[in-house]
Design a protein around this motif. Structure first.
Motif, PDB file in Angstrom:
ATOM      1  N   LEU A  35      46.359  21.439  42.743  1.00 30.89           N
ATOM      2  CA  LEU A  35      44.991  21.675  43.229  1.00 30.89           C
ATOM      3  C   LEU A  35      44.110  22.287  42.137  1.00 30.89           C
ATOM      4  CD1 LEU A  35      45.806  23.079  46.798  1.00 30.89           C
ATOM      5  CD2 LEU A  35      44.677  20.902  46.297  1.00 30.89           C
ATOM      6  N   ARG A  36      44.659  23.239  41.375  1.00 27.36           N
ATOM      7  CA  ARG A  36      43.851  23.857  40.301  1.00 27.36           C
ATOM      8  C   ARG A  36      43.453  22.810  39.257  1.00 27.36           C
ATOM      9  NH1 ARG A  36      46.764  28.264  41.880  1.00 27.36           N
ATOM     10  NH2 ARG A  36      48.649  27.648  40.781  1.00 27.36           N
ATOM     11  N   GLN A  37      44.396  21.923  38.953  1.00 26.62           N
ATOM     12  CA  GLN A  37      44.108  20.837  38.017  1.00 26.62           C
ATOM     13  C   GLN A  37      42.992  19.942  38.565  1.00 26.62           C
ATOM     14  OE1 GLN A  37      45.675  20.234  35.089  1.00 26.62           O
ATOM     15  NE2 GLN A  37      44.645  18.276  34.673  1.00 26.62           N
ATOM     16  N   TYR A  52      37.927  26.433  49.754  1.00 19.88           N
ATOM     17  CA  TYR A  52      39.034  27.086  50.463  1.00 19.88           C
ATOM     18  C   TYR A  52      39.803  27.986  49.504  1.00 19.88           C
ATOM     19  CZ  TYR A  52      38.168  23.473  53.959  1.00 19.88           C
ATOM     20  OH  TYR A  52      37.592  22.659  54.887  1.00 19.88           O
ATOM     21  N   MET A  53      40.084  27.465  48.308  1.00 15.87           N
ATOM     22  CA  MET A  53      40.883  28.224  47.344  1.00 15.87           C
ATOM     23  C   MET A  53      40.156  29.486  46.911  1.00 15.87           C
ATOM     24  SD  MET A  53      42.251  25.008  45.158  1.00 15.87           S
ATOM     25  CE  MET A  53      43.378  25.886  44.090  1.00 15.87           C
ATOM     26  N   ASP A  54      38.845  29.362  46.698  1.00 14.82           N
ATOM     27  CA  ASP A  54      38.064  30.523  46.260  1.00 14.82           C
ATOM     28  C   ASP A  54      38.084  31.634  47.303  1.00 14.82           C
ATOM     29  OD1 ASP A  54      37.463  29.339  43.900  1.00 14.82           O
ATOM     30  OD2 ASP A  54      35.439  28.686  44.449  1.00 14.82           O
ATOM     31  N   LYS A  55      38.223  31.252  48.583  1.00 14.70           N
ATOM     32  CA  LYS A  55      38.226  32.258  49.642  1.00 14.70           C
ATOM     33  C   LYS A  55      39.628  32.769  49.961  1.00 14.70           C
ATOM     34  CE  LYS A  55      35.897  29.660  52.475  1.00 14.70           C
ATOM     35  NZ  LYS A  55      34.975  28.898  53.274  1.00 14.70           N
ATOM     36  N   GLY A  56      40.637  32.119  49.393  1.00 16.17           N
ATOM     37  CA  GLY A  56      42.019  32.514  49.687  1.00 16.17           C
ATOM     38  C   GLY A  56      42.539  31.897  50.975  1.00 16.17           C
ATOM     39  N   GLU A  57      41.816  30.880  51.476  1.00 12.98           N
ATOM     40  CA  GLU A  57      42.249  30.175  52.693  1.00 12.98           C
ATOM     41  C   GLU A  57      43.128  28.993  52.317  1.00 12.98           C
ATOM     42  OE1 GLU A  57      41.492  31.259  55.633  1.00 12.98           O
ATOM     43  OE2 GLU A  57      39.926  32.694  55.095  1.00 12.98           O
ATOM     44  N   LEU A  58      43.872  28.493  53.282  1.00 12.29           N
ATOM     45  CA  LEU A  58      44.651  27.289  53.019  1.00 12.29           C
ATOM     46  C   LEU A  58      43.726  26.073  53.007  1.00 12.29           C
ATOM     47  CD1 LEU A  58      47.919  27.663  55.151  1.00 12.29           C
ATOM     48  CD2 LEU A  58      47.493  28.327  52.776  1.00 12.29           C
ATOM     49  N   GLU A 126      47.704  41.775  38.153  1.00  6.95           N
ATOM     50  CA  GLU A 126      48.025  41.693  36.716  1.00  6.95           C
ATOM     51  C   GLU A 126      47.868  40.273  36.180  1.00  6.95           C
ATOM     52  OE1 GLU A 126      51.284  45.305  36.320  1.00  6.95           O
ATOM     53  OE2 GLU A 126      51.954  43.216  36.258  1.00  6.95           O
ATOM     54  N   ARG A 127      48.195  39.296  37.031  1.00 12.38           N
ATOM     55  CA  ARG A 127      48.187  37.887  36.627  1.00 12.38           C
ATOM     56  C   ARG A 127      46.779  37.445  36.237  1.00 12.38           C
ATOM     57  NH1 ARG A 127      51.010  34.016  41.009  1.00 12.38           N
ATOM     58  NH2 ARG A 127      49.115  34.427  42.175  1.00 12.38           N
ATOM     59  N   GLY A 128      45.771  38.003  36.963  1.00  9.25           N
ATOM     60  CA  GLY A 128      44.386  37.771  36.603  1.00  9.25           C
ATOM     61  C   GLY A 128      43.888  36.341  36.723  1.00  9.25           C
ATOM     62  N   ARG A 129      44.475  35.563  37.651  1.00  9.46           N
ATOM     63  CA  ARG A 129      43.965  34.215  37.868  1.00  9.46           C
ATOM     64  C   ARG A 129      42.614  34.313  38.560  1.00  9.46           C
ATOM     65  NH1 ARG A 129      48.363  31.059  41.063  1.00  9.46           N
ATOM     66  NH2 ARG A 129      46.933  31.390  42.792  1.00  9.46           N
ATOM     67  N   LYS A 130      41.832  33.229  38.548  1.00  3.92           N
ATOM     68  CA  LYS A 130      40.482  33.282  39.102  1.00  3.92           C
ATOM     69  C   LYS A 130      40.472  33.697  40.571  1.00  3.92           C
ATOM     70  CE  LYS A 130      36.317  30.517  39.632  1.00  3.92           C
ATOM     71  NZ  LYS A 130      36.460  30.211  41.080  1.00  3.92           N
ATOM     72  N   ASP A 131      41.469  33.237  41.338  1.00  5.58           N
ATOM     73  CA  ASP A 131      41.504  33.609  42.755  1.00  5.58           C
ATOM     74  C   ASP A 131      42.366  34.852  42.986  1.00  5.58           C
ATOM     75  OD1 ASP A 131      43.878  32.348  42.189  1.00  5.58           O
ATOM     76  OD2 ASP A 131      43.958  31.178  44.032  1.00  5.58           O
ATOM     77  N   ASP A 132      42.594  35.633  41.924  1.00  5.08           N
ATOM     78  CA  ASP A 132      43.397  36.847  42.032  1.00  5.08           C
ATOM     79  C   ASP A 132      42.561  38.122  42.085  1.00  5.08           C
ATOM     80  OD1 ASP A 132      45.844  35.601  42.202  1.00  5.08           O
ATOM     81  OD2 ASP A 132      46.358  35.843  40.098  1.00  5.08           O
ATOM     82  N   ASN A 133      41.292  38.041  42.483  1.00  7.43           N
ATOM     83  CA  ASN A 133      40.510  39.277  42.634  1.00  7.43           C
ATOM     84  C   ASN A 133      40.906  39.976  43.940  1.00  7.43           C
ATOM     85  OD1 ASN A 133      38.626  38.436  44.885  1.00  7.43           O
ATOM     86  ND2 ASN A 133      38.335  36.787  43.413  1.00  7.43           N
TER      87      ASN A 133
END
Ligand code: AMP
Length: 184
Positions: A35-37, A52-58, A126-133
């Motif tokens: 999905l990220r790709q 959906y991904m930006d919100k942390g939803e499925l 720590e991973r700091g991915r875009k959706d890891d806030n």
């Protein structure tokens, strides 16, 4: 070898899946990576999945099942695979069973990486991915709790579940994983 890796976001299943898949020469199929790709490429799938991904939803099941069907149908997936991040809810688990039946395949085991909540939050931040806030991390953990945790019982009830302690460092978890698979 056909394995399903189950665990919370930040449980380390992606790292373990990647290493084991390479050692076994089978594909590591991560729906999150695919999905990220797709989002990066701004493909139709990516455009539909992004909000959906930006919100942390499925992401909706029909999109996920479409991409899984396509991926499991590819030549490199005929001798085995490790599924990472899929299935994520009961409907996806049921759809996967149907799909495997149609393909005359079956999974061998479901590996559940058990990690404490404190360790999960620390690892994700720590991973700091875009959706890891912080807000998204918290939502993804809730979604995991509500929708994915029921799969642990589902697979335990059919005697498919292997539990691996995922709290330790990568090398230790990797040893526990190997031992669990050897003992199965
Ligand atoms: P992951 O890298 O597995 O944590 O996935 C990142 C994001 O992709 C998730 O927060 C979901 O928005 C989406 N995603 C990944 N796999 C699935 C799935 N099996 N079903 C629905 N959404 C998914």
């Amino acid at each position: 070898m056909r394995l399903i890796f189950l665990g919370a976001p930040g449980a380390g299943k992606g790292t373990q899946a990647e290493a084991l898949a390479a050692a076994q020469n089978i594909p590591h199929i991560s729906t999150g990576d695919i999905l990220r790709q797709a989002v990066t490429e701004q493909s139709p799938l990516g455009l539909q999945a992004k909000s959906y991904m930006d919100k942390g939803e499925l992401v909706p099941d029909d999109l996920i099942m479409g991409l899984i069907k396509e991926r499991l149908g590819q030549v490199d997936a005929q001798q085995g695979w490790i599924l990472d991040g899929f299935p994520r809810n009961l409907d996806q688990a049921q759809e996967l069973n149907k799909l495997l039946q149609q393909m005359n395949q079956t999974y061998d085991k479901v590996v559940y990486f058990e990690v404490s909540k404190e360790a999960l939050v620390t690892r994700m931040l720590e991973r700091g991915r875009k959706d890891d806030n912080e807000a998204t991390v918290s939502r993804r953990l809730d979604v995991y709790q509500e929708q994915t945790v029921p799969l642990i019982k589902l697979y335990r009830d059919v005697n498919s579940l292997l539990v691996v302690d995922g709290n330790a460092d990568v090398a230790t978890v990797s040893n526990s994983l190997r031992e669990a698979l050897e003992a199965k």
